[in-house]
Design a protein around this motif. Structure first.
Motif, short mmCIF file in Angstrom:
data_model
loop_
_atom_site.label_atom_id
_atom_site.label_comp_id
_atom_site.label_asym_id
_atom_site.label_seq_id
_atom_site.Cartn_x
_atom_site.Cartn_y
_atom_site.Cartn_z
N LEU A 26 0.84 -1.20 0.00
CA LEU A 26 0.00 0.00 0.00
C LEU A 26 0.87 1.25 0.00
O LEU A 26 1.85 1.33 0.74
CB LEU A 26 -0.91 0.00 1.23
CG LEU A 26 -1.91 -1.15 1.32
CD1 LEU A 26 -2.61 -1.15 2.68
CD2 LEU A 26 -2.92 -1.08 0.19
N TYR B 244 -0.41 0.11 -9.25
CA TYR B 244 -1.78 -0.05 -9.74
C TYR B 244 -2.76 0.52 -8.72
O TYR B 244 -2.42 0.77 -7.58
CB TYR B 244 -2.10 -1.52 -10.02
CG TYR B 244 -1.69 -2.48 -8.93
CD1 TYR B 244 -2.45 -2.64 -7.78
CD2 TYR B 244 -0.50 -3.22 -9.04
CE1 TYR B 244 -2.06 -3.51 -6.78
CE2 TYR B 244 -0.10 -4.10 -8.04
CZ TYR B 244 -0.90 -4.25 -6.91
OH TYR B 244 -0.52 -5.10 -5.91
N ARG B 245 -3.98 0.70 -9.21
CA ARG B 245 -5.09 1.08 -8.37
C ARG B 245 -5.62 -0.16 -7.69
O ARG B 245 -5.53 -1.25 -8.25
CB ARG B 245 -6.18 1.69 -9.25
CG ARG B 245 -7.02 2.71 -8.57
CD ARG B 245 -7.65 3.71 -9.53
NE ARG B 245 -8.09 3.25 -10.82
CZ ARG B 245 -9.38 3.11 -11.16
NH1 ARG B 245 -10.34 3.29 -10.27
NH2 ARG B 245 -9.71 2.79 -12.38
N THR B 246 -6.17 -0.01 -6.50
CA THR B 246 -6.83 -1.15 -5.88
C THR B 246 -8.34 -1.02 -6.10
O THR B 246 -8.84 0.04 -6.47
CB THR B 246 -6.51 -1.25 -4.38
OG1 THR B 246 -6.85 -0.02 -3.75
CG2 THR B 246 -5.04 -1.55 -4.16
N VAL B 247 -9.03 -2.13 -5.87
CA VAL B 247 -10.47 -2.19 -6.10
C VAL B 247 -11.21 -1.06 -5.38
O VAL B 247 -12.20 -0.54 -5.87
CB VAL B 247 -10.99 -3.56 -5.61
CG1 VAL B 247 -12.49 -3.60 -5.58
CG2 VAL B 247 -10.43 -4.68 -6.49
N ASP B 248 -10.69 -0.68 -4.21
CA ASP B 248 -11.38 0.32 -3.38
C ASP B 248 -10.89 1.74 -3.62
O ASP B 248 -11.19 2.64 -2.85
CB ASP B 248 -11.21 -0.06 -1.91
CG ASP B 248 -9.75 -0.30 -1.56
OD1 ASP B 248 -8.87 0.16 -2.30
OD2 ASP B 248 -9.48 -0.98 -0.55
N GLU C 281 -21.55 2.79 -10.60
CA GLU C 281 -20.39 3.54 -10.12
C GLU C 281 -20.78 4.94 -9.64
O GLU C 281 -20.07 5.57 -8.89
CB GLU C 281 -19.35 3.67 -11.24
CG GLU C 281 -18.57 2.40 -11.49
CD GLU C 281 -17.45 2.17 -10.49
OE1 GLU C 281 -16.77 3.13 -10.08
OE2 GLU C 281 -17.26 1.00 -10.10
N SER D 78 -22.00 2.32 -3.48
CA SER D 78 -21.28 1.21 -4.08
C SER D 78 -19.77 1.30 -3.80
O SER D 78 -19.09 0.28 -3.71
CB SER D 78 -21.57 1.12 -5.58
OG SER D 78 -21.13 2.27 -6.23
N PHE E 22 -19.24 0.02 -0.36
CA PHE E 22 -19.29 -1.45 -0.43
C PHE E 22 -17.93 -2.02 -0.84
O PHE E 22 -17.44 -2.99 -0.26
CB PHE E 22 -20.38 -1.88 -1.42
CG PHE E 22 -20.32 -3.33 -1.81
CD1 PHE E 22 -20.56 -4.33 -0.89
CD2 PHE E 22 -20.03 -3.69 -3.12
CE1 PHE E 22 -20.50 -5.67 -1.25
CE2 PHE E 22 -19.96 -5.03 -3.49
CZ PHE E 22 -20.21 -6.02 -2.55
N LYS E 23 -17.30 -1.38 -1.83
CA LYS E 23 -16.00 -1.88 -2.29
C LYS E 23 -14.97 -1.81 -1.16
O LYS E 23 -14.20 -2.74 -0.94
CB LYS E 23 -15.49 -1.05 -3.47
CG LYS E 23 -16.28 -1.26 -4.74
CD LYS E 23 -15.50 -0.64 -5.89
CE LYS E 23 -16.39 0.05 -6.87
NZ LYS E 23 -15.64 0.58 -8.00
N ARG E 24 -14.95 -0.67 -0.46
CA ARG E 24 -13.98 -0.54 0.63
C ARG E 24 -14.29 -1.54 1.74
O ARG E 24 -13.38 -2.17 2.29
CB ARG E 24 -13.98 0.90 1.14
CG ARG E 24 -13.00 1.18 2.27
CD ARG E 24 -11.55 1.02 1.83
NE ARG E 24 -10.61 1.35 2.90
CZ ARG E 24 -9.35 0.93 2.95
NH1 ARG E 24 -8.86 0.18 1.96
NH2 ARG E 24 -8.56 1.27 3.93
N THR F 183 -15.52 -4.33 1.39
CA THR F 183 -15.11 -5.65 0.91
C THR F 183 -13.61 -5.85 1.12
O THR F 183 -13.18 -6.85 1.69
CB THR F 183 -15.45 -5.82 -0.59
OG1 THR F 183 -16.87 -5.70 -0.75
CG2 THR F 183 -15.00 -7.17 -1.11
N THR F 184 -12.80 -4.90 0.70
CA THR F 184 -11.35 -5.10 0.84
C THR F 184 -10.94 -5.11 2.31
O THR F 184 -10.03 -5.84 2.69
CB THR F 184 -10.54 -4.03 0.07
OG1 THR F 184 -10.90 -2.75 0.55
CG2 THR F 184 -10.77 -4.11 -1.42
N GLN G 179 -12.41 -6.46 4.68
CA GLN G 179 -12.61 -7.81 5.25
C GLN G 179 -11.38 -8.70 5.08
O GLN G 179 -11.23 -9.68 5.79
CB GLN G 179 -13.78 -8.51 4.56
CG GLN G 179 -15.14 -7.96 4.92
CD GLN G 179 -16.20 -8.56 4.02
OE1 GLN G 179 -16.35 -9.77 3.95
NE2 GLN G 179 -16.92 -7.72 3.31
N LEU H 87 -8.01 -7.32 4.28
CA LEU H 87 -6.75 -6.63 4.58
C LEU H 87 -6.30 -6.97 6.00
O LEU H 87 -7.10 -6.98 6.92
CB LEU H 87 -6.97 -5.12 4.40
CG LEU H 87 -5.77 -4.19 4.41
CD1 LEU H 87 -4.72 -4.61 3.40
CD2 LEU H 87 -6.22 -2.76 4.11
#
Lengths: 399, 375
Positions: free
Chosen positions: B158, B199-203, B344, B349, B352-354, B356-357, B359, B361
């Motif tokens: 990170l 790279y970018r992360t999902v969140d 998006e 939403s 939700f993505k954050r 998710t990650t 959970q 990390l």
């Protein structure tokens, strides 16, 4: 009661296997097995190969070019396709509008539309939902006002999957007076997407996918000849469509294949000297979804058996939608668990064949979080799972 | 027993909350996420000016006291705004490691700059095979004269893109899973032999694969004693886990409330969908999960402060329970919003993505449930 295939069915299974081995293009197979979204031309290419063989429309009557297969043959077909890596058909033409056309359409409409659907020459999309008519679909507001031998259509449809690729759209529109009871004023129109007055605007969904769109109609002229059946009967036709297309809705065969992949990926994923399938908590979760899937497979088979003995599928097939999406979403989530830290990178399109950057992570598992996120839609589209529960409670339980 | 915030904590909360509400709306965040740097350096300077970068540190180190309660107050507000500035990576994870393990000279060199907003850091601990086992390290460093020669690959680091320096866990002796033989080195990010695949992360955060090829690291850049870094690494991850849990609680509060509000205005079948009992009970479950999450967070931060950071069991209890809540609240927020929930354009939403990650990390829900059982 038995669950064995007959000798004829075993021969059929061998035929299917041989056909897939010989005819499925390797590039399409590879993408499908890796769960990489296929480009339109690949779907078209495969559909044309199926058409050559006479297997383009599994669920159509023989007279329109369908296979006329028994439910067991369809089951074998679905399982062999999933196993071997043949892509699922795009449902909007073949499985959604076509049954309405061959059941309620005029002879002329059948001649005009069905052959192009069979060969995938013409792509269809579905114009049902509207910004304020989602779960309450019957409250839709797109109007079609009679003007000579045409309707003038005005309104907005939304969540229109693949509208950006579609040549035609089938729409539910309001034709009657506004005070007429909601469902009784709805008609079923087929509309050429090239008509002046239609604009398509993309909606970006979770995971930055472009699959759905808004479709706007501004004084779009649609010949009356493009109406299916009678004015005001569109709701009835649409309902038949919704209950007609039940085979495959649970996507059991695909889930079985995905589960098999999941287990092999988990086994290859190291975890402090062991592998993830040695982790009892994870192994238990995999077992639970596998057991659910076994039950679901038999629920689907029972429904198919009921259809084959002439019982039209009733509301109980909503179970297939609910449990099918739940199993698929659970599999998505277990893939995210396997990915661990590699669930985090978001490298768009890194698994597409034209990706020219450097790959991140240990392979396909790296895309599991975007896929999990994107597939939250499954329990929302096609009548949300809440609506399916309403259907069961009303029509099955009589509540 | 007293669960109220001190006056200072109330001030901290209101200043972070004001920033999030006034300067960090959803559209501004979207722009930051898609910008070149992925966050705002201007915001980072503001964090320094307002003293927020001093929150994780002791007074002796020039900080504001470093209590976990303070950190929770700040991270919760960040969670409400889905703040992407690398506070967790730089100030909590890496800063915490330096504060706990570095020499006085190293601290003088680094912590002042960090708190002034002049230094970005990243902590490279995960490897492609390691999952959540912090001792599973194959990246190695061999002593040559007064330097280490570093080789290996660190995964999903990170803030590696913006980082001036990388703190890297390396193996200086022993074999792959040994608890002994783990050493912490500080590497200038632009050293010869360091390559970063960003790279970018999902969140919406930033991370990188970092590869080290014969990177020469002066012995003076070792943090702590050779071979015994693991306990400090675990403590730093635990502290960051608590901070992440607080962020999750802030994010969960935001979206359970947004979901309730949405169902009061969205009409189907002629009524607001919030009138349907089937949805009401599910939103009650979201609320109850949020309350339980907040409770376990409080339990863990108070344990942390009273045990001076020796609270692995409490941290794992929090991460496990909050992971469970984050899953339910995130999934239900999307489902109850329906179609609009999977776009998006809706902020829910992105929460939700954050969630998710979060959970996964620093250890998944299952990992921390087991760790709780084993302690």
């Amino acid at each position: 009661m038995n669950m064995d295939f007959s000798p004829e069915e075993l021969v059929f299974q061998q035929d299917v296997r041989q056909f897939l081995r010989e005819k499925l293009p390797p590039d399409i197979r590879e993408s499908t097995l890796k769960e990489i979204p296929l480009a339109k031309e690949n779907f078209v290419r495969w559909q044309k190969i199926l058409y050559e063989k006479g297997w383009a429309a599994v669920n159509w009557p023989v007279e329109y070019g369908g296979t006329g297969w028994t439910s067991t043959q369809k089951y074998i077909w679905a399982n062999e396709c999933a196993n071997f890596g043949a892509p699922d058909v795009i449902p909007f033409g073949l499985n959604m509008v076509a049954p309405v056309i061959f059941t309620y359409g005029s002879e002329e409409q059948k001649k005009r539309f069905l052959p192009d659907i069979l060969q995938s020459n013409v792509w269809w999309c579905q114009g049902y939902s509207e910004p304020n008519a989602g779960s309450d679909l019957a409250s839709l507001k797109t109007t079609a006002v009679r003007d000579g031998d045409a309707y003038l259509v005005n309104g907005t449809k939304t969540w229109t999957t693949l509208a950006h690729y579609a040549d035609w759209i089938f729409c539910l529109v309001r034709t009657g007076e506004p005070e007429v009871k909601n469902q009784a004023a709805i008609s079923f129109l087929l509309i050429d997407m090239k008509c002046p007055g239609i604009t398509v605007s993309p909606i970006t969904t979770l995971g930055e996918y472009h699959e759905v769109n808004e479709v706007h109609f501004d004084n779009v002229r649609v010949p009356v000849a493009n109406r299916i059946g009678e004015e005001g009967q569109g709701w009835t036709y649409a309902k038949v469509l919704l209950t007609h297309e039940r085979t495959g809705i649970a996507r059991v065969a695909i889930a079985k294949k995905r589960l098999q992949n999941l287990k092999s990926v988990a086994k290859e994923t190291g975890d402090s000297g062991t592998n993830l399938l040695d982790n009892t908590i994870f192994a238990q979760k995999v077992a639970e979804v596998e057991i659910e899937l076994l039950a679901l497979e038999f629920t689907e088979l029972r429904t198919l058996a009921a259809i084959s003995t002439g019982n039209a599928p009733g509301a109980e097939s909503s179970i297939l939608k609910i449990k099918g999406t739940e199993v698929a979403q659970r599999l998505d989530e277990l893939y995210v668990e396997i990915a661990g830290y590699y669930g985090m990178p978001f490298v768009k399109d890194q698994f597409k064949s034209d990706f020219d950057g450097e790959m991140v992570g240990p392979g396909l598992i790296t895309s599991s979080t975007p896929r999990y996120i994107n597939n939250r839609k499954a329990s929302i589209y096609g009548g949300s799972n809440e609506i399916q529960k309403n259907i069961i409670s009303k029509w099955v339980l009589g509540l | 027993m007293d669960f109220s915030y001190s006056e200072e904590q109330q001030m901290l909360q209101s200043s972070v909350s004001k920033f999030v509400q006034q300067d960090y709306d959803f559209h501004r965040r979207c722009k930051l996420v898609s910008s070149d740097t992925g966050f705002s350096l201007e915001n980072w300077r503001l964090f320094a000016e307002l003293g927020w970068l001093m929150v994780p540190f002791n007074e002796q180190d020039g900080g504001l006291g470093g209590s976990a309660v303070d950190l929770m107050v700040l991270m919760e507000e960040f969670g409400r705004g889905l703040v992407v500035e690398p506070f967790l990576a730089t100030a909590v994870l890496s800063g915490g490691l330096i504060a706990d393990s570095a020499s006085e000279a190293q601290k003088r060199e680094l912590l002042g700059l960090l708190m002034e907003g002049q230094l970005q850091l990243a902590f490279a601990f995960a490897e492609s095979q390691s999952r959540y086992n912090l001792a599973d390290i194959t990246t190695n460093a061999k002593k040559e004269g007064d330097a280490y020669i570093l080789n290996g690959h660190k995964a999903v680091v990170l803030n590696a893109e913006a980082a001036d320096k990388l703190l890297v866990t390396v193996r200086t002796s022993g074999v792959q899973y040994d608890r002994e033989g783990v050493t912490l080195l500080m590497v200038d990010a632009d050293s010869e032999g360091v390559s970063r695949q960003c790279y970018r992360t999902v969140d919406g955060h930033r991370a990188a694969e970092v590869k080290f090829k014969n990177v020469k690291v002066p012995e003076a850049n070792r943090i702590g004693v050779e071979g015994t870094a693991l306990p400090a690494i675990e403590k730093s991850i635990d502290r960051a886990t608590l901070a992440l849990c607080a962020e999750a609680v802030g994010a969960m509060e935001k979206i359970y409330k947004k979901t309730v509000e949405y169902t009061k205005t969205r009409e189907q079948f002629g009524v607001a969908i919030g009138k349907f009992q089937a949805l009401q009970h599910r939103m009650v479950d979201m609320f109850t999960e949020y309350e339980q999450a907040r409770s376990i967070l409080l339990m863990a931060v108070l344990q942390w402060d009273s045990n001076k950071g020796a609270a692995p069991k409490a941290v794992s209890a929090a991460k496990s329970r909050i992971g469970k809540a984050a899953r339910l609240i995130g999934q239900e927020a999307i489902q109850i919003h329906g179609g609009i929930g999977v776009t998006e354009e809706l902020d829910v939403s992105h929460f939700f993505k954050r969630l998710t990650t979060i959970q996964y990390l620093f250890g998944s829900t299952d990992f921390h449930t087991l760790r709780f059982a084993e302690h």
